[in-house]
Design a protein around this motif. Structure first.
Motif, PDB file in Angstrom:
ATOM      1  N   SER A  94       0.812  -1.210   0.000  1.00 30.97           N
ATOM      2  CA  SER A  94       0.000   0.000   0.000  1.00 30.97           C
ATOM      3  C   SER A  94       0.851   1.268   0.000  1.00 30.97           C
ATOM      4  CB  SER A  94      -0.939   0.009   1.205  1.00 30.97           C
ATOM      5  OG  SER A  94      -0.194  -0.086   2.394  1.00 30.97           O
ATOM      6  N   ASP A  95       2.114   1.130   0.382  1.00 32.57           N
ATOM      7  CA  ASP A  95       3.010   2.285   0.453  1.00 32.57           C
ATOM      8  C   ASP A  95       3.857   2.472  -0.807  1.00 32.57           C
ATOM      9  OD1 ASP A  95       4.371  -0.113   0.921  1.00 32.57           O
ATOM     10  OD2 ASP A  95       5.928   0.889   2.084  1.00 32.57           O
ATOM     11  N   LYS A  96       3.672   1.632  -1.819  1.00 27.92           N
ATOM     12  CA  LYS A  96       4.536   1.679  -3.005  1.00 27.92           C
ATOM     13  C   LYS A  96       4.078   2.727  -4.007  1.00 27.92           C
ATOM     14  CE  LYS A  96       7.569  -0.441  -3.856  1.00 27.92           C
ATOM     15  NZ  LYS A  96       8.936  -0.082  -3.612  1.00 27.92           N
ATOM     16  N   ASN A  97       5.020   3.170  -4.801  1.00 31.41           N
ATOM     17  CA  ASN A  97       4.759   4.079  -5.906  1.00 31.41           C
ATOM     18  C   ASN A  97       4.030   3.300  -7.002  1.00 31.41           C
ATOM     19  OD1 ASN A  97       4.937   5.719  -8.179  1.00 31.41           O
ATOM     20  ND2 ASN A  97       6.966   6.481  -7.608  1.00 31.41           N
ATOM     21  N   ASP A  98       3.040   3.897  -7.608  1.00 32.06           N
ATOM     22  CA  ASP A  98       2.219   3.217  -8.608  1.00 32.06           C
ATOM     23  C   ASP A  98       2.783   3.265 -10.023  1.00 32.06           C
ATOM     24  OD1 ASP A  98       0.362   2.466  -6.712  1.00 32.06           O
ATOM     25  OD2 ASP A  98      -0.876   4.237  -7.024  1.00 32.06           O
ATOM     26  N   ILE A  99       3.952   3.860 -10.211  1.00 29.49           N
ATOM     27  CA  ILE A  99       4.511   4.013 -11.554  1.00 29.49           C
ATOM     28  C   ILE A  99       4.733   2.654 -12.220  1.00 29.49           C
ATOM     29  CG2 ILE A  99       6.529   4.785 -12.872  1.00 29.49           C
ATOM     30  CD1 ILE A  99       6.724   7.117 -10.837  1.00 29.49           C
ATOM     31  N   ASP A 100       5.320   1.707 -11.510  1.00 30.68           N
ATOM     32  CA  ASP A 100       5.581   0.385 -12.095  1.00 30.68           C
ATOM     33  C   ASP A 100       4.284  -0.364 -12.380  1.00 30.68           C
ATOM     34  OD1 ASP A 100       8.319   0.769 -12.075  1.00 30.68           O
ATOM     35  OD2 ASP A 100       8.595  -0.217 -10.143  1.00 30.68           O
ATOM     36  N   ILE A 101       3.299  -0.257 -11.518  1.00 32.10           N
ATOM     37  CA  ILE A 101       1.999  -0.898 -11.745  1.00 32.10           C
ATOM     38  C   ILE A 101       1.335  -0.292 -12.974  1.00 32.10           C
ATOM     39  CG2 ILE A 101      -0.350  -1.147 -10.833  1.00 32.10           C
ATOM     40  CD1 ILE A 101       1.563  -3.137  -9.607  1.00 32.10           C
ATOM     41  N   ASP A 102       1.389   1.031 -13.096  1.00 31.27           N
ATOM     42  CA  ASP A 102       0.815   1.693 -14.278  1.00 31.27           C
ATOM     43  C   ASP A 102       1.511   1.230 -15.555  1.00 31.27           C
ATOM     44  OD1 ASP A 102      -0.922   3.087 -12.670  1.00 31.27           O
ATOM     45  OD2 ASP A 102       0.226   4.957 -12.724  1.00 31.27           O
ATOM     46  N   HIS A 103       2.833   1.125 -15.495  1.00 27.32           N
ATOM     47  CA  HIS A 103       3.603   0.647 -16.651  1.00 27.32           C
ATOM     48  C   HIS A 103       3.219  -0.793 -16.999  1.00 27.32           C
ATOM     49  CE1 HIS A 103       7.858  -0.131 -18.502  1.00 27.32           C
ATOM     50  NE2 HIS A 103       6.895  -0.319 -19.354  1.00 27.32           N
ATOM     51  N   PHE A 104       3.099  -1.643 -15.982  1.00 29.94           N
ATOM     52  CA  PHE A 104       2.679  -3.028 -16.186  1.00 29.94           C
ATOM     53  C   PHE A 104       1.305  -3.081 -16.838  1.00 29.94           C
ATOM     54  CE2 PHE A 104      -0.099  -6.278 -14.167  1.00 29.94           C
ATOM     55  CZ  PHE A 104       0.354  -7.383 -14.869  1.00 29.94           C
ATOM     56  N   TRP A 105       0.359  -2.318 -16.289  1.00 34.91           N
ATOM     57  CA  TRP A 105      -1.010  -2.321 -16.798  1.00 34.91           C
ATOM     58  C   TRP A 105      -1.030  -1.889 -18.268  1.00 34.91           C
ATOM     59  CZ3 TRP A 105      -4.568   1.206 -18.697  1.00 34.91           C
ATOM     60  CH2 TRP A 105      -5.880   0.756 -18.742  1.00 34.91           C
ATOM     61  N   LYS A 106      -0.330  -0.826 -18.593  1.00 31.29           N
ATOM     62  CA  LYS A 106      -0.286  -0.344 -19.985  1.00 31.29           C
ATOM     63  C   LYS A 106       0.354  -1.381 -20.907  1.00 31.29           C
ATOM     64  CE  LYS A 106      -0.279   4.500 -18.764  1.00 31.29           C
ATOM     65  NZ  LYS A 106       0.522   5.701 -18.562  1.00 31.29           N
ATOM     66  N   GLU A 107       1.402  -2.020 -20.428  1.00 30.00           N
ATOM     67  CA  GLU A 107       2.087  -3.044 -21.228  1.00 30.00           C
ATOM     68  C   GLU A 107       1.140  -4.200 -21.561  1.00 30.00           C
ATOM     69  OE1 GLU A 107       5.520  -5.326 -22.771  1.00 30.00           O
ATOM     70  OE2 GLU A 107       5.498  -3.261 -22.110  1.00 30.00           O
ATOM     71  N   VAL A 108       0.491  -4.762 -20.553  1.00 32.83           N
ATOM     72  CA  VAL A 108      -0.369  -5.923 -20.814  1.00 32.83           C
ATOM     73  C   VAL A 108      -1.624  -5.538 -21.588  1.00 32.83           C
ATOM     74  CG1 VAL A 108       0.546  -7.356 -18.962  1.00 32.83           C
ATOM     75  CG2 VAL A 108      -1.431  -5.928 -18.517  1.00 32.83           C
ATOM     76  N   MET A 109      -2.110  -4.325 -21.407  1.00 27.16           N
ATOM     77  CA  MET A 109      -3.267  -3.884 -22.187  1.00 27.16           C
ATOM     78  C   MET A 109      -2.921  -3.782 -23.669  1.00 27.16           C
ATOM     79  SD  MET A 109      -5.992  -3.645 -20.511  1.00 27.16           S
ATOM     80  CE  MET A 109      -5.910  -4.504 -18.984  1.00 27.16           C
TER      81      MET A 109
END
Length: 135
Positions: free
Chosen positions: A19-34
């Motif tokens: 819950s304390d992590k930066n969302d940049i990597d998650i956003d990048h992951f989401w965009k990649e798989v989409m």
């Protein structure tokens, strides 16, 4: 479980632990798989090659895991039926995240059940506990 639900499941499992992590990597992951799937495909059941691609993207983008050498995966006869999936399949097979259906077959087009998909995420978490949960 469909492709979109699987992607959401991976993200929610990670976010619950971070819950304390930066969302940049998650956003990048989401965009990649989409970018891998059309709108129609997102509602499709998850086959093994799609699961491997999604989990590989997560391991590479979010977890920053290095690629392993192909040792066991070299014997998979169906690994090159999807050339864009070959590295993802090999990495998930080498890590023991997604098993094959036999000694020389991965079963790239086999549909995975929701429980199998949850188990694959759990395996990734267990095998990479120090990496995933201590980031």
């Amino acid at each position: 479980m469909n492709i979109e639900a699987f992607i959401d499941y991976i993200i929610s499992e990670y976010e619950m632990a971070h819950s304390d992590k930066n969302d940049i990597d998650i956003d990048h992951f989401w965009k990649e798989v989409m970018s891998y799937f059309s709108e129609d495909m997102l509602g499709s059941p998850v086959n093994k090659k799609s699961a491997a691609r999604i989990l590989y993207a997560f391991s590479r983008i979010v977890l920053k895991l290095p690629n392993l050498d192909w040792i066991r995966s070299k014997k998979l006869r169906d690994i090159y039926e999807c050339r864009v999936c070959a590295e993802a399949i090999a990495q998930m097979y080498e890590r023991g995240i997604i098993d094959g259906v036999g000694p020389c077959i991965f079963g790239i087009n086999d549909t995975m059940k929701a429980e199998e998909l949850r188990m694959a995420v759990e395996k990734m978490v267990q095998k990479n506990t120090n990496i995933i949960w201590s980031l």
